[in-house]
Design an enzyme around this catalytic site. Structure first.
Site, short mmCIF file in Angstrom:
data_model
loop_
_atom_site.label_atom_id
_atom_site.label_comp_id
_atom_site.label_asym_id
_atom_site.label_seq_id
_atom_site.Cartn_x
_atom_site.Cartn_y
_atom_site.Cartn_z
N ASP A 110 0.86 -1.18 0.00
CA ASP A 110 0.00 0.00 0.00
C ASP A 110 0.90 1.24 0.00
OD1 ASP A 110 -1.84 -2.02 0.44
OD2 ASP A 110 -2.96 -0.93 1.96
N LYS A 125 -7.02 3.37 -2.73
CA LYS A 125 -7.37 3.24 -1.31
C LYS A 125 -7.63 4.62 -0.73
CE LYS A 125 -5.29 1.67 3.07
NZ LYS A 125 -4.08 1.07 3.69
N LYS A 132 -10.38 0.15 -2.19
CA LYS A 132 -10.24 -0.25 -0.79
C LYS A 132 -10.63 0.93 0.08
CE LYS A 132 -6.93 -1.64 2.78
NZ LYS A 132 -5.55 -2.08 3.08
#
Length: 248
Positions: free
Chosen positions: A106, A168, A197
């Protein structure tokens, strides 16, 4: 190019194990210790959460604690939590983590460059990291709390065409919760070209169901809250969370 590969409808309902398979848990705060990482691995494996993430120096330990070939992936953050690292730093960090056993990463977007209008820099950086760690999937964190609606649209479009696996919403290091309104901005912009996400302030099954209907496919949730939500799902009639619900 948008190929709509992620636009499949969510399931009508989820069993507890299905829910766990959509949730990442983590120990990525500055104060998390080796003991916290060991506990994280134990919980992730026992509950069947899809991923467990630790700060970079703990990723090799986490990798050693999570059985290979099981349902739980090991991940770590890149350029975390500010995103202000140089591209070379992010490539080096991501490459080291991938070589050390991370199965997904990430990465924090460079918010300062984005807000300065340096779109070329942001785009090329994401692509460079994607290429450096392939085939390890990259999630790109926007940190919505720092962005205007227009900046969210711009950043989402960049991620959608970058080759990243996910866009995300946040790091979990800011107090702002992810809202449905801002998730809609992302979903409408990416149109299924990249997965979404949601992370930050997700604390109810109702919120999860609403977000799934918007197109979210993964959640980053506080470990204890995640365990509690799976337990709540098991206590529902038929032990299933209804997703079909009212369409937006």
């Amino acid at each position: 190019m948008n190929d709509n590969r992620h636009r499949s409808k969510p399931p009508a309902s989820l069993a507890p194990r299905d829910l766990a398979a959509l949730i990442d848990i983590s120990a990525v705060q500055a104060f998390h210790t080796e003991a916290d990482v060991r506990e994280l691995a134990e919980i992730a494996v026992a509950e069947g959460f899809i991923a467990a993430h630790a700060l970079p120096n703990f990723v090799p330990l986490l990798r050693s604690l999570v059985p290979p070939g099981g349902p739980t992936l090991v991940g770590g953050p890149v350029g975390f939590p500010s995103g202000g690292h140089t591209t070379r730093m992010k490539i080096a960090e991501a490459s080291e983590l991938a070589e050390g056993g991370a199965q997904e990463l990430d990465m924090m977007i460079n918010v300062g460059r984005l807000k300065s209008g340096d779109i070329g820099y942001v785009r090329s950086e994401i692509r460079a990291v994607v290429e450096a760690i392939a085939p390890v999937p990259l999630k790109v964190i926007l940190e919505l709390a720092h962005l205007t609606d227009e900046e969210i649209r711009t950043a989402s479009a960049i991620v959608a065409e970058s080759g990243a696996a996910f866009v995300k919403t946040g790091t979990g290091w800011t107090p702002s919760a992810t809202t449905l309104e801002r998730l809609k901005l992302i979903a409408v912009t990416v149109e299924g070209a990249v997965e979404i996400k949601a992370a930050g302030g997700i604390r109810s099954l109702d919120a999860i169901a609403e977000m799934l209907r918007l197109g979210v496919t993964r959640f980053g949730i506080n470990t204890q809250v995640a365990v509690d939500l799976v337990r709540q799902c098991a206590a529902l009639p038929g032990s299933r969370l209804d997703i079909a619900g009212k369409a937006d």
